[in-house]
Design a protein around this motif. Structure first.
Motif, PDB file in Angstrom:
ATOM      1  N   ARG A   1       0.835  -1.212   0.000  1.00  0.00           N
ATOM      2  CA  ARG A   1       0.000   0.000   0.000  1.00  0.00           C
ATOM      3  C   ARG A   1       0.863   1.254   0.000  1.00  0.00           C
ATOM      4  N   LEU A   2       0.738   2.061  -1.038  1.00  0.00           N
ATOM      5  CA  LEU A   2       1.457   3.333  -1.103  1.00  0.00           C
ATOM      6  C   LEU A   2       0.555   4.439  -0.592  1.00  0.00           C
ATOM      7  N   GLY A   3       1.156   5.462  -0.034  1.00  0.00           N
ATOM      8  CA  GLY A   3       0.393   6.605   0.445  1.00  0.00           C
ATOM      9  C   GLY A   3       1.210   7.869   0.290  1.00  0.00           C
ATOM     10  N   THR A   4       0.633   8.967   0.720  1.00  0.00           N
ATOM     11  CA  THR A   4       1.352  10.231   0.700  1.00  0.00           C
ATOM     12  C   THR A   4       1.228  10.899   2.061  1.00  0.00           C
ATOM     13  N   THR A   5       2.225  11.688   2.383  1.00  0.00           N
ATOM     14  CA  THR A   5       2.212  12.495   3.593  1.00  0.00           C
ATOM     15  C   THR A   5       2.351  13.943   3.159  1.00  0.00           C
ATOM     16  N   ARG A   6       1.532  14.805   3.744  1.00  0.00           N
ATOM     17  CA  ARG A   6       1.550  16.216   3.387  1.00  0.00           C
ATOM     18  C   ARG A   6       1.949  17.025   4.618  1.00  0.00           C
ATOM     19  N   PHE A   7       2.840  17.988   4.429  1.00  0.00           N
ATOM     20  CA  PHE A   7       3.278  18.822   5.541  1.00  0.00           C
ATOM     21  C   PHE A   7       3.736  20.180   5.037  1.00  0.00           C
TER      22      PHE A   7
END
Length: 82
Positions: free
Chosen positions: A33-39
């Motif tokens: 499972r790939l995901g993204t992190t936003r900051f």
């Protein structure tokens, strides 16, 4: 853990807004499972060989705003525009 030297800057506008960049990176928490992190982050970057902290800060300040869309954060909240 990989470590690297980096210089970060806190840039204030005349209206006392802080320059931040809205960043999204690809993360791999689970191989299936790939995901993204936003900051939000301040301008800055890695110190190159033979470069001083100040030289790094100046280089990154010249380079980043031209290639990114800035967001501003007055106080503790966020607001679009600079």
């Amino acid at each position: 853990m990989i470590t690297r030297r980096s210089a970060r800057l806190v840039v204030l506008s005349p209206a006392r807004r802080v320059l931040l960049f809205d960043t999204e990176v690809l993360t791999v928490e689970d191989p299936l499972r790939l995901g993204t992190t936003r900051f939000l982050n301040t301008p800055g970057g890695g110190v190159e060989t033979g470069e001083t902290w100040e030289q790094t800060a100046r280089r990154e300040l010249r380079r980043r705003p031209a290639s990114s869309t800035p967001r501003s954060a007055p106080g503790s909240g966020r607001a679009t525009g600079w």
